[in-house]
Design a protein around this motif. Structure first.
Motif, short mmCIF file in Angstrom:
data_model
loop_
_atom_site.label_atom_id
_atom_site.label_comp_id
_atom_site.label_asym_id
_atom_site.label_seq_id
_atom_site.Cartn_x
_atom_site.Cartn_y
_atom_site.Cartn_z
N ALA A 11 -13.65 86.33 59.03
CA ALA A 11 -14.53 87.28 58.32
C ALA A 11 -14.96 86.74 56.96
O ALA A 11 -14.21 86.00 56.30
N ALA A 12 -16.17 87.11 56.56
CA ALA A 12 -16.69 86.65 55.27
C ALA A 12 -16.24 87.57 54.14
O ALA A 12 -16.19 87.16 52.98
N LEU A 76 -8.92 95.20 56.77
CA LEU A 76 -8.79 93.74 56.63
C LEU A 76 -8.85 93.44 55.13
O LEU A 76 -9.87 93.71 54.48
N VAL A 77 -7.75 92.94 54.59
CA VAL A 77 -7.67 92.73 53.13
C VAL A 77 -7.24 91.30 52.84
O VAL A 77 -6.60 90.66 53.69
N PRO A 78 -7.56 90.79 51.65
CA PRO A 78 -7.11 89.44 51.30
C PRO A 78 -5.59 89.37 51.37
O PRO A 78 -4.90 90.31 50.96
N GLY A 83 -1.67 80.16 53.15
CA GLY A 83 -2.16 79.65 54.43
C GLY A 83 -2.95 80.64 55.24
O GLY A 83 -3.34 80.35 56.36
N GLN A 84 -3.18 81.83 54.75
CA GLN A 84 -4.02 82.77 55.50
C GLN A 84 -4.88 83.55 54.53
O GLN A 84 -4.40 84.05 53.50
N GLN A 85 -6.13 83.68 54.85
CA GLN A 85 -7.04 84.34 53.93
C GLN A 85 -6.94 85.86 54.05
O GLN A 85 -7.04 86.57 53.07
N TRP A 86 -6.75 86.33 55.27
CA TRP A 86 -6.81 87.77 55.53
C TRP A 86 -5.53 88.28 56.20
O TRP A 86 -4.87 87.54 56.92
#
Ligand code: 4AD
Ligand code: MG
Length: 453
Positions: A11-12, A76-78, A83-86
């Motif tokens: 996701a962007a 979906l949150v930062p 190692g993981q964006q979301w």
């Protein structure tokens, strides 16, 4: 609507209403909340879900254990984790199917041998998810390669009456009960029938009408060799080109393997990174090398001379006129040339009847492409297009011309030089993933003594 984990992770921007579903890989409990790692197989990575103790649907003690299938709705949150964006902050969770403590895929590593005994569950493991996603993408790449070159896709029959390779390694197909050899003319097809070992002969008939064709389908061999590179059922890709000679055939084989390696590097990067880390450390360098460098080419006689000079203690002796063994093939690619190598012009006696006889009368226009780690991935040839020589070849190999009348007809009416090859799809996958046993690149392996699942 459910979002695939692959899409959620790509996701962007954040999203306040998302639903994902999958199988729990791990659960970690902290004070007041739990982490669920959920994997749906759409990509290598799992997504982390943070579930507070009071979240609707999340009972305590709860059945959200490794292997259970679940749906999670939330935001979906930062992710603060490395190692993981979301990550997903759960608003509600729903258990779809529980899995108790007997679930065999627990977090500890399992051997490949053990995983073969649970072939119905192994696609849920990291390795096999990666293998079978790669297999799917490469199957698509095969079609793209040939379609973009205007090759026509031909569906060769799976049931056939002719033994293409003449090796007598065919599985019989019969509807008879009792003695199936007594009256084969009363059998379903009015004669003995078999599962095909190769779609080549039928493919040739289409090449001699549509110019460039390929087949891509399952093939079957009753060879009783329990090795890491033989299966009783495997998929073969068989291009055939009219108005083409042996060098043209070798060029296509080389171009094809290079294109598949390039495709894997570009489109399967995440899965390849896993193979390079845990399966075969040299994988990425090897694939880049394959893409960038021309393959070596040597006539069979020279390959045999190299092997004889090598001073290696081979298990099988190197013998002029004999087939190259896997250990010989691997010596040539891994030690001598340190590169894929195409060996051509093999002795007439050890190759099938359909290969074109060279002017020396001793060798035929066979070509095998050998790659490091595996040996032969491609076997092919320019075909004998001269009717009289073809008939003589049948006699030499003790075949009955009447069984091949339709094949001979191609030489009777508008015969043309033509050539093609067969590439074993599983062997290609072994080469592109570094996975060392053919049983681990086929969803459900068929090998001597084994047809479970
Ligand atoms: O060399 P082969 O036997 O060639 C043929 O069948 C030709 N009719 C192909 C053609 O010219 N159209 O088999 C071709 C390839 C091998 O190089 C190997 O990669 C694979 O098929 N192969 C197997 N793969 C897995 N298990 C087996 N038992 C295999 N036998 C062959
Ligand atoms: Mg072969």
């Amino acid at each position: 609507m459910r979002t695939l984990v692959k899409h959620a992770l790509a996701a962007a921007e954040p999203h306040n209403a998302i639903a994902i579903a999958g199988w729990i890989r791990t659960r970690r409990d902290a004070k007041g909340f739990s982490f669920l790692e959920i994997n749906d197989g759409s990509c290598f990575a799992s997504i982390q879900c943070v579930v507070d103790a009071g979240t609707p649907g999340f009972a305590d003690p709860h059945p959200f254990t490794t292997g259970a299938s679940v749906e999670v709705e939330g935001a979906l949150v930062p992710s603060p984790a490395a190692g993981q964006q979301w990550e997903v902050k759960a608003a509600s969770v729903r258990l779809i199917g529980a899995a108790d403590a007997s679930y065999p895929l627990q977090k500890k590593g399992h051997t490949l041998e053990f995983l073969r005994t649970i072939a119905h569950l192994r696609p849920r493991s990291n390795l096999f998810g990666a293998v079978f996603r790669t297999r799917s993408r490469l199957a698509f790449a095969v079609h793209e390669f040939f379609q973009s070159r205007d090759f026509v896709y031909v569906h060769a029959p799976i049931i056939t009456a002719s033994d293409c390779e003449g090796a007598g390694e065919m599985f019989r197909v019969t509807a008879l009960k009792g003695n199936i050899d007594e009256k084969p003319e009363t059998d379903f097809f009015g004669k003995r029938a078999y599962l095909t070992v190769s779609g080549q002969l039928e493919g040739e008939t289409f090449a001699c009408a549509l110019s460039n064709i390929y087949t891509f389908g399952p093939t079957f061999r009753a060879e009783n060799s329990n090795t890491a590179r033989h299966a009783a059922e495997f998929w073969m890709i068989e291009p055939e080109m009219a108005f083409c000679d042996l060098p043209g055939d070798m060029n296509l084989g080389e171009e094809f393997i290079k294109a598949m390696a390039r495709y894997a590097l570009e489109h399967c990067a995440e899965d390849l990174a896993f193979f390079a880390k845990f399966v075969d450390k040299g994988l990425l360098e090897r694939l880049k090398f394959v893409v960038e460098r021309p393959f070596q080419r040597v006539p069979y006689a020279e390959a045999v001379a190299i092997l004889k000079r090598s001073g290696q203690a081979f298990e099988f002796p190197v013998d002029d006129g004999a087939n190259l063994q896997a250990e010989h093939e691997r010596y040539l690619t891994e030690e001598h040339f340190k590169s894929p190598v195409t060996v051509f012009n093999y002795p007439r006696a050890i190759k099938p009847f359909y290969m074109r006889l060279n002017d020396d009368g001793q060798t035929v226009t066979a070509m095998d492409v050998l790659v490091p780690g595996i040996g032969e991935v491609i076997g092919g040839a320019q075909r004998e297009e001269r009717l009289d020589v073809l008939l003589a070849q049948m006699e030499y190999h003790r075949l009955r011309p009447e069984d091949y009348w339709w094949y001979a007809d191609l030489r009777r009416y508008g015969s043309v030089p033509h050539a093609g090859f067969g590439l074993g799809f599983e062997r290609l996958l072994m080469f592109l993933t570094g996975v060392a046993n053919i049983r681990d690149v086929i969803p459900f392996a068929r090998t001597p003594g084994n047809a479970e699942f």
